[in-house]
Design a protein around this motif. Structure first.
Motif, PDB file in Angstrom:
ATOM      1  N   GLY A  38       0.799  -1.229   0.000  1.00  0.00           N
ATOM      2  CA  GLY A  38       0.000   0.000   0.000  1.00  0.00           C
ATOM      3  C   GLY A  38       0.826   1.270   0.000  1.00  0.00           C
ATOM      4  N   ALA A 115       2.815  -1.817   4.803  1.00  0.00           N
ATOM      5  CA  ALA A 115       1.563  -2.358   5.339  1.00  0.00           C
ATOM      6  C   ALA A 115       1.481  -2.201   6.850  1.00  0.00           C
ATOM      7  CB  ALA A 115       1.414  -3.826   4.957  1.00  0.00           C
ATOM      8  N   GLN A 119      -2.328  -4.371   8.071  1.00  0.00           N
ATOM      9  CA  GLN A 119      -2.648  -5.248   6.958  1.00  0.00           C
ATOM     10  C   GLN A 119      -3.793  -6.189   7.311  1.00  0.00           C
ATOM     11  OE1 GLN A 119       0.571  -8.345   6.545  1.00  0.00           O
ATOM     12  NE2 GLN A 119       1.709  -6.753   7.602  1.00  0.00           N
ATOM     13  N   HIS A 167      -0.813  -7.914  -2.958  1.00  0.00           N
ATOM     14  CA  HIS A 167      -1.217  -6.610  -3.495  1.00  0.00           C
ATOM     15  C   HIS A 167      -2.747  -6.528  -3.534  1.00  0.00           C
ATOM     16  CE1 HIS A 167      -2.074  -3.780  -6.880  1.00  0.00           C
ATOM     17  NE2 HIS A 167      -1.196  -3.055  -6.219  1.00  0.00           N
ATOM     18  N   CYS A 170      -3.996  -6.012   0.139  1.00  0.00           N
ATOM     19  CA  CYS A 170      -3.663  -4.730   0.788  1.00  0.00           C
ATOM     20  C   CYS A 170      -4.090  -3.505  -0.005  1.00  0.00           C
ATOM     21  CB  CYS A 170      -2.156  -4.645   1.046  1.00  0.00           C
ATOM     22  SG  CYS A 170      -1.600  -5.828   2.269  1.00  0.00           S
ATOM     23  N   VAL A 171      -4.035  -3.579  -1.316  1.00  0.00           N
ATOM     24  CA  VAL A 171      -4.288  -2.391  -2.136  1.00  0.00           C
ATOM     25  C   VAL A 171      -5.638  -2.477  -2.843  1.00  0.00           C
ATOM     26  CG1 VAL A 171      -3.450  -1.003  -4.080  1.00  0.00           C
ATOM     27  CG2 VAL A 171      -1.828  -1.964  -2.431  1.00  0.00           C
TER      28      VAL A 171
END
Length: 181
Positions: A38, A115, A119, A167, A170-171
């Motif tokens: 992130g 993170a 997370q 990814h 987290c994103v």
């Protein structure tokens, strides 16, 4: 189609100019860990991923800037065309596996920085992170046979998919939650 990574030699040359005390492989792993956790895609990313504010920002349009842009593009692309920066297949098994383990070490450190403890990983993401930690602790072997070569290819693919999964956790999941609210 996502951008391609710049040449290893160009990344290495710019890393040396900036006096970064890390291999191009570990550096790319750190960049990807930062982005997957992130962290923002900013030109001064080496200072962020290496936790050293004294590191100068790479030149705009230089190899390290291109590396950031290409990596961010690949991670965000839905076609799963994400590539790890590793030696080519002509390199020895020891060199290639060592570079992969360095890549994983860089990834883990910067992923943790980006993170933090916020997370929210899926069960698969938690397992992938634990497996990446095991790879980061591994040591390359000097020699190997065809089975070892095949195993390395499978491990590289696992790492690639694990990064995309993390990814996503987290994103992409965070972006999705924001759109729902």
């Amino acid at each position: 189609m996502p951008a391609e990574l710049p040449a290893l030699s160009a990344i290495d040359a710019e890393s040396r100019r900036l006096e970064l005390a890390t291999s191009p492989f570990e550096l790319h792993g750190a960049l990807c860990g930062w982005l997957a956790g992130g962290g923002a895609s900013v030109r001064e990313w080496p200072a962020k991923v290496l936790a050293d504010d004294a590191i100068a920002a790479p030149a705009e349009g230089g190899a390290l800037d291109e590396l950031r842009l290409a990596s961010a593009s690949q991670l965000d692309d839905r076609s799963f065309d994400f590539a790890l920066l590793l030696p080519d297949t002509e390199a020895s098994l020891a060199e290639r596996s060592g570079a992969l383990f360095e890549w994983c070490r860089g990834f883990l450190g910067a992923f943790g920085l980006a993170a933090g403890n916020r997370q929210k990983l899926s069960e698969e993401g938690q397992e992938a992170l634990a497996d990446l930690a095991r790879l980061a602790a591994a040591q390359p072997q000097d020699e190997g046979d065809e089975d070892d070569e095949e195993a390395l290819v499978e491990i590289e693919e696992f790492v690639r998919v694990a990064v995309l999964l993390l990814h996503g956790d987290c994103v992409l999941a965070a972006q999705h939650r924001q759109r729902l609210n």
